[in-house]
Scaffold this motif. Structure first.
Motif, PDB file in Angstrom:
ATOM      1  N   MET A   1       0.954  -1.272   0.091  1.00 27.56           N
ATOM      2  CA  MET A   1      -0.047   0.001  -0.042  1.00 27.56           C
ATOM      3  C   MET A   1       0.710   1.417  -0.061  1.00 27.56           C
ATOM      4  SD  MET A   1      -2.536   1.364   2.867  1.00 27.56           S
ATOM      5  CE  MET A   1      -4.226   1.246   1.807  1.00 27.56           C
TER       6      MET A   1
ATOM      7  N   GLY B   1       0.370   5.995  -7.626  1.00 23.19           N
ATOM      8  CA  GLY B   1      -0.770   5.529  -7.445  1.00 23.19           C
ATOM      9  C   GLY B   1      -1.461   5.652  -5.914  1.00 23.19           C
TER      10      GLY B   1
ATOM     11  N   HIS C   1      -3.485   6.452  -2.820  1.00 25.44           N
ATOM     12  CA  HIS C   1      -5.138   6.875  -2.329  1.00 25.44           C
ATOM     13  C   HIS C   1      -5.115   7.045  -0.949  1.00 25.44           C
ATOM     14  CE1 HIS C   1      -7.196   6.369  -6.358  1.00 25.44           C
ATOM     15  NE2 HIS C   1      -5.977   5.695  -6.678  1.00 25.44           N
ATOM     16  N   PRO C   2      -5.559   7.928  -0.470  1.00 18.64           N
ATOM     17  CA  PRO C   2      -5.823   8.127   1.048  1.00 18.64           C
ATOM     18  C   PRO C   2      -6.433   6.900   1.679  1.00 18.64           C
ATOM     19  CG  PRO C   2      -6.986   9.617  -0.032  1.00 18.64           C
ATOM     20  CD  PRO C   2      -6.424   8.933  -0.859  1.00 18.64           C
ATOM     21  N   ASN C   3      -6.135   6.587   2.837  1.00 18.49           N
ATOM     22  CA  ASN C   3      -6.593   5.374   3.650  1.00 18.49           C
ATOM     23  C   ASN C   3      -7.678   6.125   4.472  1.00 18.49           C
ATOM     24  OD1 ASN C   3      -7.122   3.775   5.836  1.00 18.49           O
ATOM     25  ND2 ASN C   3      -5.656   2.392   5.305  1.00 18.49           N
ATOM     26  N   VAL C   4      -8.928   5.686   4.182  1.00 14.18           N
ATOM     27  CA  VAL C   4      -9.906   6.203   5.068  1.00 14.18           C
ATOM     28  C   VAL C   4      -9.892   5.935   6.416  1.00 14.18           C
ATOM     29  CG1 VAL C   4     -12.310   6.640   4.117  1.00 14.18           C
ATOM     30  CG2 VAL C   4     -11.386   4.345   3.816  1.00 14.18           C
ATOM     31  N   ASN C   5      -9.367   4.867   6.860  1.00 15.93           N
ATOM     32  CA  ASN C   5      -9.574   4.460   8.164  1.00 15.93           C
ATOM     33  C   ASN C   5      -8.452   5.491   8.897  1.00 15.93           C
ATOM     34  OD1 ASN C   5     -11.366   2.152   8.319  1.00 15.93           O
ATOM     35  ND2 ASN C   5      -9.737   1.074   7.094  1.00 15.93           N
TER      36      ASN C   5
ATOM     37  N   ARG D   1     -12.553   4.048  -5.454  1.00 18.02           N
ATOM     38  CA  ARG D   1     -12.705   4.694  -4.163  1.00 18.02           C
ATOM     39  C   ARG D   1     -12.724   3.681  -3.111  1.00 18.02           C
ATOM     40  NH1 ARG D   1     -15.692   8.762  -0.481  1.00 18.02           N
ATOM     41  NH2 ARG D   1     -17.522   7.513  -1.141  1.00 18.02           N
TER      42      ARG D   1
ATOM     43  N   TYR E   1      -9.067   1.243  -3.556  1.00 10.82           N
ATOM     44  CA  TYR E   1      -8.072   2.165  -3.079  1.00 10.82           C
ATOM     45  C   TYR E   1      -8.061   2.741  -1.853  1.00 10.82           C
ATOM     46  CZ  TYR E   1      -6.382   1.863  -7.928  1.00 10.82           C
ATOM     47  OH  TYR E   1      -6.123   1.470  -9.162  1.00 10.82           O
ATOM     48  N   GLY E   2      -9.185   3.023  -1.235  1.00 12.15           N
ATOM     49  CA  GLY E   2      -9.255   3.949  -0.054  1.00 12.15           C
ATOM     50  C   GLY E   2      -9.451   2.927   1.091  1.00 12.15           C
ATOM     51  N   SER E   3      -9.381   1.534   0.792  1.00  9.91           N
ATOM     52  CA  SER E   3      -9.563   0.510   1.906  1.00  9.91           C
ATOM     53  C   SER E   3     -10.917   0.831   2.503  1.00  9.91           C
ATOM     54  CB  SER E   3      -8.428   0.488   3.041  1.00  9.91           C
ATOM     55  OG  SER E   3      -7.188   0.556   2.350  1.00  9.91           O
TER      56      SER E   3
END
Lengths: 338, 338
Positions: free
Chosen positions: A1, A44, A46-50, B114, B117-119
């Motif tokens: 990641m 590539g 992408h921000p991790n939401v958690n 989204r 990639y954003g988990s």
DNA sequence: CTGTTAGCGCTTTCAC
DNA sequence: GTGAAAGCGCTAACAG
């Protein structure tokens, strides 16, 4: 990641700068922004939401609670349609939508508890409204942001809700029948403790009262299943001394059942009996005859409820408590003159 | 918000111990477990998902993608029903379900990106299957766990999917019509690039072939909207030299439209024309006549797809690639003998 | 304008 | 059996 650090390293800036670029912070020079964005693309990233949610203490997710899947009403096309409305808004605002299921009331309650306590969602939309609902009470007591699609049973001026004026709609559609010369008008509705049913039925009664037509108990049927049990009920209705010449049905899906029952009993709609109903879902133009029904703009109910909820969660902005979606009668072929 | 630390403090143990109690780690003494659990109850502690997900690198959430909401097919009661199936499983396994919307294909794709990639989710269920689908390809290339409800267009032996044997079902239901003496049988289906449509249609053709009945192009109609455009199509069908005496319709909702078109054109079902269809959604017993249709066990489609997906994401356990849900013809009143 | 630092709430080695 | 400490990926003061 790929993480924010990787991007930072690749660009030669610090992680916080990258974070600021993501947030489009104005204090970052256009140069670095470009540089960083380029690196994000290439790697590539992408921000991790958690991670984000953890610190932001917000999930940008709203929970949607459908009624207990125990009853058949879940198969009502009403639901996909509200979901579509909600989905449009969540998508536009980069929110997510978490759907809650649950067969029994108990299970549903557990799900809601989990959503609320576990910080799964920022707010909740309730797709039903019934008397003394445990979930509604819970949400209210916890002061957790939520909106109801429909009218709350109590605390109407306190709970944000998106609704049609079902009372008025019920009255109008009944009046239409009256205008067409009908004097014996029945009402067939769903579960009695659903607020929609109550409102529409009250509108129906009001119309009859104003027209000085009799409002009798025998004319009002409540049922959820229209295939077998419903048929008998309708049969009884039609054997009354003054059997109705018009029926107000509280939902298009129910109308389908009523329509088929009438047909089987040998009644023609609209020649022998007229029918009007509510919702204007897709199938209401596919029946024969096509239904005269109240278009309640289901999609808009979804859209507005999502908007109101998101507003509510974002700021302490207080949206209108009662948001009314206008309705409109769609005239088709299920009503005849008397 | 009550955190693990609060519980730790209240109990006089360390945060890690509390964490272990939550995970029900066997190396913790029953005594402390009890003590900790009591404190959790009293303080009203609930684990924060985001924090947990962050370290666990799993969200215990599955994404569900419905077909583009642009077309009316979304109002099909099929969807609430699969969702109900999926919901049961997610609930039982303490998973959550994230619903993806999106009006255009572009938007849908963005949403999926989204989610991936954003988990946001551990895996994805696709509730449709069409030719050359961008999302399917994306998921496959990224090797992101996903399952399709329906049959994949290609890589059938590679992509996990939960499906009915629609070819066989199509054949069987057509054979039923043939057995009843019908020789001129038409097919009315939805969009041509939906795999379901193709399969059911192929089954239909196979049955005709085996019975040595003619399979002609004019007998096959594809449409999504059954209200106006559909009517004309049916009208044409019935003006053919050998107009069909039986029709296989690929979906109950469409049948409604066909039924009403026939009625309007003055044909009686099943006396003049017989009708069979697929899905057995609630409304198929509400039409008049009630539909003879293939019960495809929508709920089970949902259940099994969720199960397969969760298995897939949890271990590297590889579930069966093609999971077939048995179907069964439900005989009702829309078919007559010839 | 950008970097440093701390910390969100939780899990998980590694000690003891 | 339990604790201490590090770190998941990100944001947000606080400096400079």
């Amino acid at each position: 990641m790929v993480t924010i650090k990787d991007v930072a390293k690749a660009t030669g800036v610090s992680p916080s700068t990258v974070s600021r670029v993501i947030a489009d912070n104005p204090r970052i020079s256009l140069d670095t922004k470009k540089k960083v964005r380029k690196a994000m693309k290439e790697l590539g990233y992408h921000p991790n939401v958690n991670a984000r949610n953890l610190v932001a203490k917000s999930t940008k997710t709203i929970g949607v609670v459908m009624p207990s899947s125990a009853d058949k009403s879940l198969q009502n096309p009403f639901f996909p349609e509200v979901l579509r409305g909600i989905g449009t808004v969540t998508h536009d605002m980069q929110y997510s939508m978490m759907l809650s299921s649950g067969g029994t009331e108990e299970e549903m309650f557990a799900e809601v508890e989990r959503m609320v306590y576990g910080s799964y969602v920022d707010g909740i939309i309730l797709l039903y409204s019934r008397m003394n609902d445990r979930i509604t009470n819970f949400l209210r007591e916890k002061e957790f942001p939520f909106v109801i699609v429909g009218k709350p049973y109590d605390y109407v001026s306190e709970i944000t809700h998106v609704d049609n004026d079902n009372y008025k709609a019920g009255k109008e559609i009944t009046n239409y029948l009256i205008d067409q010369g009908h004097e014996h008008i029945a009402f067939i509705g769903g579960s009695r403790d659903l607020i929609v049913t109550m409102d529409r039925e009250n509108g129906y009664k009001a119309a009859l009262n104003e027209a000085e037509l009799p409002v009798c108990e025998a004319y009002r049927i409540h049922s959820e299943f229209l295939q077998s049990g419903g048929r008998e009920a309708i049969e009884k209705l039609l054997q009354l001394e003054y059997s109705p010449t018009g029926i107000v049905v509280s939902d298009d899906l129910m109308s389908l059942g009523v329509l088929s029952a009438l047909e089987e009993l040998g009644y023609d709609v609209p020649t022998d009996i007229s029918l009007v109903s509510f919702n204007n879902v897709y199938l209401s133009e596919l029946t024969s005859p096509a239904l005269t029904t109240v278009d309640i703009q289901i999609y808009q109910l979804g859209v507005q409820s999502a908007k109101a909820l998101i507003e509510k969660t974002q700021s302490d902005f207080v949206p209108e408590k009662r948001i009314i979606i206008p309705h409109e009668i769609v005239y088709r072929d299920s009503v005849g003159e008397r």
